[in-house]
Design an enzyme around this catalytic site. Structure first.
Site, PDB file in Angstrom:
ATOM      1  N   GLY A 192      -9.090 -15.484  -0.444  1.00 63.92           N
ATOM      2  CA  GLY A 192      -9.813 -14.273  -0.069  1.00 63.92           C
ATOM      3  C   GLY A 192     -11.307 -14.540   0.019  1.00 63.92           C
ATOM      4  O   GLY A 192     -11.981 -14.074   0.945  1.00 63.92           O
ATOM      5  N   ASN A 230      -6.417   0.433  -5.782  1.00 62.43           N
ATOM      6  CA  ASN A 230      -6.235  -1.011  -5.641  1.00 62.43           C
ATOM      7  C   ASN A 230      -7.307  -1.745  -6.453  1.00 62.43           C
ATOM      8  O   ASN A 230      -8.266  -2.297  -5.914  1.00 62.43           O
ATOM      9  CB  ASN A 230      -6.282  -1.411  -4.169  1.00 62.43           C
ATOM     10  CG  ASN A 230      -5.854  -2.849  -3.941  1.00 62.43           C
ATOM     11  OD1 ASN A 230      -5.786  -3.652  -4.861  1.00 62.43           O
ATOM     12  ND2 ASN A 230      -5.590  -3.174  -2.688  1.00 62.43           N
ATOM     13  N   PRO A 233      -7.414  -4.634  -8.143  1.00 60.03           N
ATOM     14  CA  PRO A 233      -7.757  -6.035  -7.874  1.00 60.03           C
ATOM     15  C   PRO A 233      -8.698  -6.185  -6.682  1.00 60.03           C
ATOM     16  O   PRO A 233      -9.657  -6.962  -6.722  1.00 60.03           O
ATOM     17  CB  PRO A 233      -6.400  -6.697  -7.599  1.00 60.03           C
ATOM     18  CG  PRO A 233      -5.405  -5.842  -8.311  1.00 60.03           C
ATOM     19  CD  PRO A 233      -5.953  -4.439  -8.197  1.00 60.03           C
ATOM     20  N   GLU A 240     -10.732  -4.692   9.189  1.00 54.01           N
ATOM     21  CA  GLU A 240      -9.541  -3.831   9.186  1.00 54.01           C
ATOM     22  C   GLU A 240      -8.581  -4.242   8.078  1.00 54.01           C
ATOM     23  O   GLU A 240      -8.087  -3.401   7.345  1.00 54.01           O
ATOM     24  CB  GLU A 240      -8.854  -3.906  10.549  1.00 54.01           C
ATOM     25  CG  GLU A 240      -7.576  -3.102  10.646  1.00 54.01           C
ATOM     26  CD  GLU A 240      -7.776  -1.592  10.522  1.00 54.01           C
ATOM     27  OE1 GLU A 240      -6.806  -0.906  10.150  1.00 54.01           O
ATOM     28  OE2 GLU A 240      -8.873  -1.083  10.783  1.00 54.01           O
ATOM     29  N   TYR A 263     -14.285  -6.945  -4.443  1.00 52.28           N
ATOM     30  CA  TYR A 263     -15.434  -6.507  -3.663  1.00 52.28           C
ATOM     31  C   TYR A 263     -16.672  -6.293  -4.538  1.00 52.28           C
ATOM     32  O   TYR A 263     -17.798  -6.533  -4.103  1.00 52.28           O
ATOM     33  CB  TYR A 263     -15.095  -5.234  -2.887  1.00 52.28           C
ATOM     34  CG  TYR A 263     -13.964  -5.413  -1.907  1.00 52.28           C
ATOM     35  CD1 TYR A 263     -13.861  -6.551  -1.118  1.00 52.28           C
ATOM     36  CD2 TYR A 263     -12.971  -4.450  -1.774  1.00 52.28           C
ATOM     37  CE1 TYR A 263     -12.817  -6.725  -0.217  1.00 52.28           C
ATOM     38  CE2 TYR A 263     -11.923  -4.606  -0.875  1.00 52.28           C
ATOM     39  CZ  TYR A 263     -11.861  -5.751  -0.107  1.00 52.28           C
ATOM     40  OH  TYR A 263     -10.826  -5.925   0.781  1.00 52.28           O
ATOM     41  N   GLU A 275       0.808  -1.215   0.000  1.00 52.70           N
ATOM     42  CA  GLU A 275       0.000   0.000   0.000  1.00 52.70           C
ATOM     43  C   GLU A 275       0.846   1.272   0.000  1.00 52.70           C
ATOM     44  O   GLU A 275       0.334   2.369   0.208  1.00 52.70           O
ATOM     45  CB  GLU A 275      -0.971  -0.015   1.187  1.00 52.70           C
ATOM     46  CG  GLU A 275      -2.041  -1.074   1.038  1.00 52.70           C
ATOM     47  CD  GLU A 275      -3.113  -1.034   2.118  1.00 52.70           C
ATOM     48  OE1 GLU A 275      -2.947  -0.306   3.127  1.00 52.70           O
ATOM     49  OE2 GLU A 275      -4.112  -1.749   1.957  1.00 52.70           O
ATOM     50  N   GLY A 298      -5.382 -15.331  -5.920  1.00 54.31           N
ATOM     51  CA  GLY A 298      -6.021 -15.935  -7.086  1.00 54.31           C
ATOM     52  C   GLY A 298      -6.381 -17.396  -6.889  1.00 54.31           C
ATOM     53  O   GLY A 298      -6.787 -18.071  -7.840  1.00 54.31           O
ATOM     54  N   VAL A 332      -3.850 -11.662   1.703  1.00 53.25           N
ATOM     55  CA  VAL A 332      -3.435 -12.947   1.146  1.00 53.25           C
ATOM     56  C   VAL A 332      -2.048 -12.720   0.568  1.00 53.25           C
ATOM     57  O   VAL A 332      -1.854 -11.783  -0.214  1.00 53.25           O
ATOM     58  CB  VAL A 332      -4.407 -13.440   0.045  1.00 53.25           C
ATOM     59  CG1 VAL A 332      -3.923 -14.758  -0.556  1.00 53.25           C
ATOM     60  CG2 VAL A 332      -5.821 -13.575   0.585  1.00 53.25           C
TER      61      VAL A 332
END
Length: 156
Positions: free
Chosen positions: A98, A125, A127, A84, A132, A28, A94, A88
């Site tokens: 997740g 982000n 991916p 929070e 989501y 990040e 993949g 992975v």
């Protein structure tokens, strides 16, 4: 997929969880933002007044993914699960881990009778955003995050 074990985190997982948290911070683009110590992290999860809980996935005895949450109270919605971190490791992305963690969180929301689940995702982000969106998550760009550090509060 390789055989895995999805379970509730225990105190002995904290060192590995901190390693993954630092890996996430690097991803990040904020590696210097992780300031919590291992002792503080352990106390917050397993001390006299625990504030977080996590589910982990291990493969061959090594934690390769986790989802850490706490209870957030909304005056509008009531108790909500606040995710929070969902992490992975890069080599295991993949593979559906997740999704397994997300499904376990949904189960937790139902079992605890919460009104829902909330989390944040960085706007770059893609991916994670795409992951989501598969769930039909509402992505609200109308809120700005605000925070004060321990030092900032001390200076007030």
């Amino acid at each position: 997929m390789t055989e895995f074990n999805l379970r509730v985190a225990v105190k002995e997982d904290c060192l590995r969880l901190m390693e993954l948290i630092k890996e996430l911070a690097l991803f990040e683009r904020a590696p210097d933002e992780v300031t919590v110590t291992l002792k503080e992290f352990e106390e917050a999860g397993f001390g006299a007044k625990p504030v977080w809980k996590a589910f982990v996935i291990e493969i061959d005895g090594l934690v390769v993914a986790f989802a850490l949450y706490y209870v957030r109270y909304s005056t509008w919605k009531g108790n909500r699960l606040y995710l929070e971190d969902l992490i992975v490791t890069e080599e295991h992305r993949g593979k559906g881990l997740g999704k397994l963690l997300f499904d376990r969180l949904f189960q937790e929301v139902r079992e605890l009778g919460f009104s829902g689940m909330v989390w944040q995702v960085l706007d770059w982000n893609e991916p994670a955003i795409n992951f989501y969106k598969k769930y039909g998550a509402d992505l609200d760009a109308g809120w700005i995050n605000a925070s004060l550090s321990k030092q900032q509060v001390a200076n007030l």
